[in-house]
Design a protein around this motif. Structure first.
Motif, PDB file in Angstrom:
ATOM      1  N   SER A  41       0.769  -1.346  -0.005  1.00 54.35           N
ATOM      2  CA  SER A  41      -0.129  -0.191  -0.051  1.00 54.35           C
ATOM      3  C   SER A  41       0.839   1.120  -0.084  1.00 54.35           C
ATOM      4  CB  SER A  41      -0.752  -0.045   1.375  1.00 54.35           C
ATOM      5  OG  SER A  41      -1.844  -1.193   1.056  1.00 54.35           O
ATOM      6  N   GLU A  42       1.959   1.229   1.005  1.00 48.42           N
ATOM      7  CA  GLU A  42       2.843   2.233   0.899  1.00 48.42           C
ATOM      8  C   GLU A  42       3.525   2.754  -0.592  1.00 48.42           C
ATOM      9  OE1 GLU A  42       6.758   3.772   3.521  1.00 48.42           O
ATOM     10  OE2 GLU A  42       5.597   1.988   3.933  1.00 48.42           O
ATOM     11  N   LEU A  43       3.850   1.525  -1.185  1.00 52.33           N
ATOM     12  CA  LEU A  43       4.506   1.630  -2.424  1.00 52.33           C
ATOM     13  C   LEU A  43       3.343   2.223  -3.353  1.00 52.33           C
ATOM     14  CD1 LEU A  43       6.938   1.244  -4.437  1.00 52.33           C
ATOM     15  CD2 LEU A  43       6.217  -1.302  -4.782  1.00 52.33           C
ATOM     16  N   ILE A  44       2.210   1.890  -3.479  1.00 55.97           N
ATOM     17  CA  ILE A  44       1.334   2.333  -4.225  1.00 55.97           C
ATOM     18  C   ILE A  44       1.211   4.108  -4.203  1.00 55.97           C
ATOM     19  CG2 ILE A  44      -1.363   2.810  -4.764  1.00 55.97           C
ATOM     20  CD1 ILE A  44      -1.328  -0.529  -4.063  1.00 55.97           C
ATOM     21  N   ILE A  45       1.147   4.489  -3.026  1.00 53.16           N
ATOM     22  CA  ILE A  45       0.909   5.798  -2.889  1.00 53.16           C
ATOM     23  C   ILE A  45       2.273   6.607  -3.351  1.00 53.16           C
ATOM     24  CG2 ILE A  45       0.875   7.666  -0.812  1.00 53.16           C
ATOM     25  CD1 ILE A  45      -1.521   5.810  -1.501  1.00 53.16           C
TER      26      ILE A  45
END
Length: 116
Positions: A74-78
């Protein structure tokens, strides 16, 4: 104990990590300690946590590490969205990376569900 190398999710996470490294190669030098580092660390965290969790002695412990891997996804998506907004990534590259993240996240949820 699971053999992480045989897990499809781990293989896809490794592919994602390679793609993130390639995509961030072109980032400006002044982002070396910013988004470049952060995106690379997030991407490495995903297969690393899958592997670490698979080596644990119980399914609940494996599940916990899968949760950490999902947080990194999720952090990588942001960070990928932000990189595109800042003009560091092209729209097509951003979409490809996000699609990979979503696929891994979906696989992760399925694996977590099967471990309960």
């Amino acid at each position: 104990m699971h053999k992480f190398e045989k897990l499809k999710i781990w293989q896809k996470a490794m592919d994602l990590t390679v793609d993130v490294y390639k995509a961030t190669e072109k980032f400006p030098v002044d982002e070396r300690f910013g988004l470049t580092s952060q995106m690379r660390r997030c991407s490495v965290s995903i297969p690393s946590n899958i592997a670490e969790g698979s080596g644990r002695n119980s399914n609940p412990q494996f599940n916990q590490f899968l949760g950490i891997a999902n947080g990194s996804t999720s952090e990588l998506i942001i960070q990928t969205f932000l990189s595109e907004r800042l003009g560091l990534l092209g729209t097509e590259t951003m979409r490809t990376l996000v699609e990979q993240c979503v696929e891994i996240s979906n696989m992760n949820y399925g694996l977590q569900k099967s471990l309960k």
